[in-house]
Design a protein around this motif. Structure first.
Motif, PDB file in Angstrom:
ATOM      1  N   TYR A  22      -5.175 -38.125 101.714  1.00 44.10           N
ATOM      2  CA  TYR A  22      -6.220 -38.765 100.907  1.00 44.10           C
ATOM      3  C   TYR A  22      -7.189 -37.718 100.344  1.00 44.10           C
ATOM      4  N   ARG A  23      -7.615 -36.791 101.213  1.00 43.09           N
ATOM      5  CA  ARG A  23      -8.548 -35.731 100.766  1.00 43.09           C
ATOM      6  C   ARG A  23      -7.887 -34.876  99.697  1.00 43.09           C
ATOM      7  N   GLY A  24      -6.559 -34.650  99.858  1.00 49.32           N
ATOM      8  CA  GLY A  24      -5.807 -33.830  98.910  1.00 49.32           C
ATOM      9  C   GLY A  24      -5.700 -34.443  97.517  1.00 49.32           C
ATOM     10  N   LEU A  47     -21.629 -21.128 109.879  1.00 51.17           N
ATOM     11  CA  LEU A  47     -22.157 -22.479 110.089  1.00 51.17           C
ATOM     12  C   LEU A  47     -21.607 -23.375 108.994  1.00 51.17           C
ATOM     13  N   GLU A  48     -20.963 -24.455 109.374  1.00 52.18           N
ATOM     14  CA  GLU A  48     -20.567 -25.446 108.369  1.00 52.18           C
ATOM     15  C   GLU A  48     -21.487 -26.655 108.511  1.00 52.18           C
ATOM     16  N   VAL A  49     -22.158 -26.987 107.419  1.00 48.89           N
ATOM     17  CA  VAL A  49     -23.111 -28.096 107.426  1.00 48.89           C
ATOM     18  C   VAL A  49     -22.427 -29.312 106.795  1.00 48.89           C
ATOM     19  N   GLY A  50     -22.434 -30.438 107.504  1.00 47.32           N
ATOM     20  CA  GLY A  50     -21.758 -31.638 106.991  1.00 47.32           C
ATOM     21  C   GLY A  50     -20.248 -31.478 107.073  1.00 47.32           C
ATOM     22  N   CYS A  51     -19.775 -31.062 108.232  1.00 52.16           N
ATOM     23  CA  CYS A  51     -18.345 -30.741 108.409  1.00 52.16           C
ATOM     24  C   CYS A  51     -17.481 -31.980 108.515  1.00 52.16           C
ATOM     25  N   GLY A  52     -18.101 -33.153 108.665  1.00 49.51           N
ATOM     26  CA  GLY A  52     -17.304 -34.372 108.811  1.00 49.51           C
ATOM     27  C   GLY A  52     -16.406 -34.288 110.033  1.00 49.51           C
ATOM     28  N   GLU A  53     -15.159 -34.663 109.853  1.00 49.20           N
ATOM     29  CA  GLU A  53     -14.247 -34.716 111.005  1.00 49.20           C
ATOM     30  C   GLU A  53     -13.530 -33.390 111.237  1.00 49.20           C
ATOM     31  N   ILE A  74     -24.306 -35.203 110.714  1.00 52.60           N
ATOM     32  CA  ILE A  74     -25.164 -36.266 111.242  1.00 52.60           C
ATOM     33  C   ILE A  74     -24.338 -37.454 111.736  1.00 52.60           C
ATOM     34  N   THR A  75     -23.025 -37.401 111.527  1.00 45.59           N
ATOM     35  CA  THR A  75     -22.181 -38.499 112.000  1.00 45.59           C
ATOM     36  C   THR A  75     -21.718 -38.256 113.443  1.00 45.59           C
ATOM     37  N   PRO A  76     -21.640 -39.313 114.237  1.00 44.99           N
ATOM     38  CA  PRO A  76     -21.110 -39.131 115.601  1.00 44.99           C
ATOM     39  C   PRO A  76     -19.618 -38.797 115.602  1.00 44.99           C
ATOM     40  N   LEU A 112     -21.349 -25.439 102.661  1.00 49.21           N
ATOM     41  CA  LEU A 112     -21.885 -26.771 102.349  1.00 49.21           C
ATOM     42  C   LEU A 112     -20.911 -27.391 101.343  1.00 49.21           C
ATOM     43  N   SER A 113     -19.949 -28.128 101.845  1.00 49.55           N
ATOM     44  CA  SER A 113     -18.848 -28.596 101.002  1.00 49.55           C
ATOM     45  C   SER A 113     -18.857 -30.119 100.878  1.00 49.55           C
ATOM     46  N   ASP A 114     -19.062 -30.576  99.654  1.00 50.65           N
ATOM     47  CA  ASP A 114     -19.051 -32.016  99.352  1.00 50.65           C
ATOM     48  C   ASP A 114     -20.037 -32.808 100.205  1.00 50.65           C
ATOM     49  N   VAL A 115     -21.183 -32.216 100.435  1.00 45.09           N
ATOM     50  CA  VAL A 115     -22.225 -32.870 101.237  1.00 45.09           C
ATOM     51  C   VAL A 115     -23.387 -33.323 100.352  1.00 45.09           C
ATOM     52  N   LEU A 116     -23.788 -32.463  99.403  1.00 43.30           N
ATOM     53  CA  LEU A 116     -25.047 -32.732  98.695  1.00 43.30           C
ATOM     54  C   LEU A 116     -25.039 -34.084  97.974  1.00 43.30           C
ATOM     55  N   HIS A 117     -23.880 -34.513  97.457  1.00 45.10           N
ATOM     56  CA  HIS A 117     -23.880 -35.809  96.748  1.00 45.10           C
ATOM     57  C   HIS A 117     -24.070 -36.990  97.703  1.00 45.10           C
ATOM     58  N   HIS A 118     -23.976 -36.737  99.014  1.00 42.08           N
ATOM     59  CA  HIS A 118     -24.244 -37.792 100.005  1.00 42.08           C
ATOM     60  C   HIS A 118     -25.717 -37.812 100.418  1.00 42.08           C
ATOM     61  N   VAL A 119     -26.450 -36.775 100.062  1.00 41.95           N
ATOM     62  CA  VAL A 119     -27.841 -36.646 100.516  1.00 41.95           C
ATOM     63  C   VAL A 119     -28.761 -37.262  99.460  1.00 41.95           C
ATOM     64  N   PRO A 120     -29.699 -38.139  99.867  1.00 43.55           N
ATOM     65  CA  PRO A 120     -30.622 -38.713  98.889  1.00 43.55           C
ATOM     66  C   PRO A 120     -31.316 -37.622  98.069  1.00 43.55           C
ATOM     67  N   GLU A 126     -35.218 -30.117 100.596  1.00 40.54           N
ATOM     68  CA  GLU A 126     -35.544 -29.825 102.003  1.00 40.54           C
ATOM     69  C   GLU A 126     -34.290 -29.334 102.743  1.00 40.54           C
ATOM     70  N   LEU A 127     -33.149 -29.953 102.441  1.00 39.09           N
ATOM     71  CA  LEU A 127     -31.902 -29.536 103.097  1.00 39.09           C
ATOM     72  C   LEU A 127     -31.545 -28.098 102.702  1.00 39.09           C
ATOM     73  N   LEU A 128     -31.661 -27.802 101.392  1.00 34.01           N
ATOM     74  CA  LEU A 128     -31.327 -26.447 100.929  1.00 34.01           C
ATOM     75  C   LEU A 128     -32.302 -25.411 101.484  1.00 34.01           C
TER      76      LEU A 128
HETATM   77  C1  LIG Z   1     -17.255 -35.957 101.968  1.00 31.83           C
HETATM   78  S1  LIG Z   1     -17.714 -35.504 103.606  1.00 31.83           S
HETATM   79  C2  LIG Z   1     -17.343 -33.759 103.520  1.00 31.83           C
HETATM   80  C3  LIG Z   1     -16.779 -33.235 104.808  1.00 31.83           C
HETATM   81  C4  LIG Z   1     -16.404 -31.751 104.778  1.00 31.83           C
HETATM   82  N1  LIG Z   1     -17.558 -30.919 104.494  1.00 31.83           N
HETATM   83  C5  LIG Z   1     -15.301 -31.483 103.788  1.00 31.83           C
HETATM   84  O1  LIG Z   1     -15.548 -30.817 102.760  1.00 31.83           O
HETATM   85  O2  LIG Z   1     -14.173 -31.936 104.026  1.00 31.83           O
HETATM   86  C6  LIG Z   1     -19.499 -35.519 103.545  1.00 31.83           C
HETATM   87  C7  LIG Z   1     -20.142 -35.301 104.906  1.00 31.83           C
HETATM   88  O3  LIG Z   1     -21.527 -35.019 104.718  1.00 31.83           O
HETATM   89  C8  LIG Z   1     -22.202 -35.535 105.840  1.00 31.83           C
HETATM   90  N2  LIG Z   1     -23.648 -35.602 105.561  1.00 31.83           N
HETATM   91  C9  LIG Z   1     -24.297 -36.448 104.736  1.00 31.83           C
HETATM   92  N3  LIG Z   1     -25.636 -36.189 104.759  1.00 31.83           N
HETATM   93  C10 LIG Z   1     -25.814 -35.124 105.616  1.00 31.83           C
HETATM   94  C11 LIG Z   1     -26.952 -34.392 106.071  1.00 31.83           C
HETATM   95  N4  LIG Z   1     -28.194 -34.682 105.644  1.00 31.83           N
HETATM   96  N5  LIG Z   1     -26.749 -33.381 106.930  1.00 31.83           N
HETATM   97  C12 LIG Z   1     -25.501 -33.079 107.366  1.00 31.83           C
HETATM   98  N6  LIG Z   1     -24.386 -33.748 106.977  1.00 31.83           N
HETATM   99  C13 LIG Z   1     -24.536 -34.757 106.121  1.00 31.83           C
HETATM  100  C14 LIG Z   1     -21.535 -36.875 106.061  1.00 31.83           C
HETATM  101  O4  LIG Z   1     -21.790 -37.380 107.358  1.00 31.83           O
HETATM  102  C15 LIG Z   1     -20.075 -36.514 105.826  1.00 31.83           C
HETATM  103  O5  LIG Z   1     -19.423 -36.176 107.019  1.00 31.83           O
END
Ligand SMILES: C[S@@+](CC[C@H](N)C(=O)[O-])C[C@H]1O[C@@H](n2cnc3c(N)ncnc32)[C@H](O)[C@@H]1O
Length: 209
Positions: A22-24, A47-53, A74-76, A112-120, A126-128
């Protein structure tokens, strides 16, 4: 409401494979990871920020066999699908602000990969800023995101991000991302940029401290 976790559990032992396929559809994670390595051949503390699974983390662990890697989200579900050696990889459910407070200036590579569009939008600066203060003086940020474009693959990506994750996502244009980064890291901080296959929506920056 997020339907992703529920749907994915239905795949049982095949969940990892399905998640990878799916990711591919949207990004070649192998190419993304080799680009990180091309731009940053040496790194000891990552450091990977927002590493997901843990899909990108898994590639980082393979490409940097001597590095210590901290991967946060931030996800469990942080690191749940990681399939690799955990001796040098630590997954933590926490925020970058908490890491910045306890480990300032400690990482020579931050992803920081594909995270910023999830952040308000209101919280992105502040995150950057927290990422900036966590980087070592000669450190590099590898930033990757998905550019907003009015094409079918963009709408498919939007729909899956919006309804599978349940987040209120907002994609940037590449120029908007560049301006946001320059606002935090400085006007000449982006030292390399590239598109990542299979879609030109995928863009990446190498950013210096
Ligand atoms: C699309 S996934 C990307 C996962 C991974 N970085 C990748 O490229 O495969 C977005 C991730 O960003 C995380 N996320 C969203 N807001 C965040 C925040 N403020 N700090 C850290 N992670 C965050 C989500 O929980 C989610 O796991």
């Amino acid at each position: 409401m997020a339907i992703g976790a529920t749907v994915r559990r239905l795949f049982g032992p095949h969940e990892r494979t399905v998640a990878g396929l799916y990711r591919g559809l949207f990004v070649d994670v192998g190419r993304l990871s080799s680009l990180i390595r091309e731009w940053m051949p040496q790194a000891e503390k990552i450091l990977e920020v927002g590493c997901g699974e843990g899909a990108v983390t898994e590639q980082l662990a393979r490409l940097y066999p001597n590095a210590d890697i901290m991967a946060i989200d931030i996800t469990p579900r942080v690191g749940r699908l990681f399939n690799g050696n955990r001796d040098r990889v630590q997954f933590v459910e926490t925020t970058i602000q908490a890491v910045a407070a306890t480990k300032p200036g400690q990482f020579d590579l931050i992803i920081l990969s594909d995270v910023l569009h999830h952040v308000p939008i209101a919280l992105r600066e502040e995150l950057l800023t927290a990422v900036h203060s966590t980087l070592a003086p000669e450190g590099r940020l590898f930033f990757k995101d998905w550019e907003r474009r009015f094409t079918p693959i963009h709408w498919l990506g939007y729909a899956s991000d919006r309804w599978i994750t349940g987040d209120r996502i907002h994609y940037l244009r590449k120029q908007e991302a560049a301006e946001l980064i320059a606002g935090t890291f400085g006007p000449d901080s982006i030292i390399a940029e590239a598109r990542v296959r299979p879609w030109n929506n995928n863009f990446a920056f190498l950013v210096q401290q």
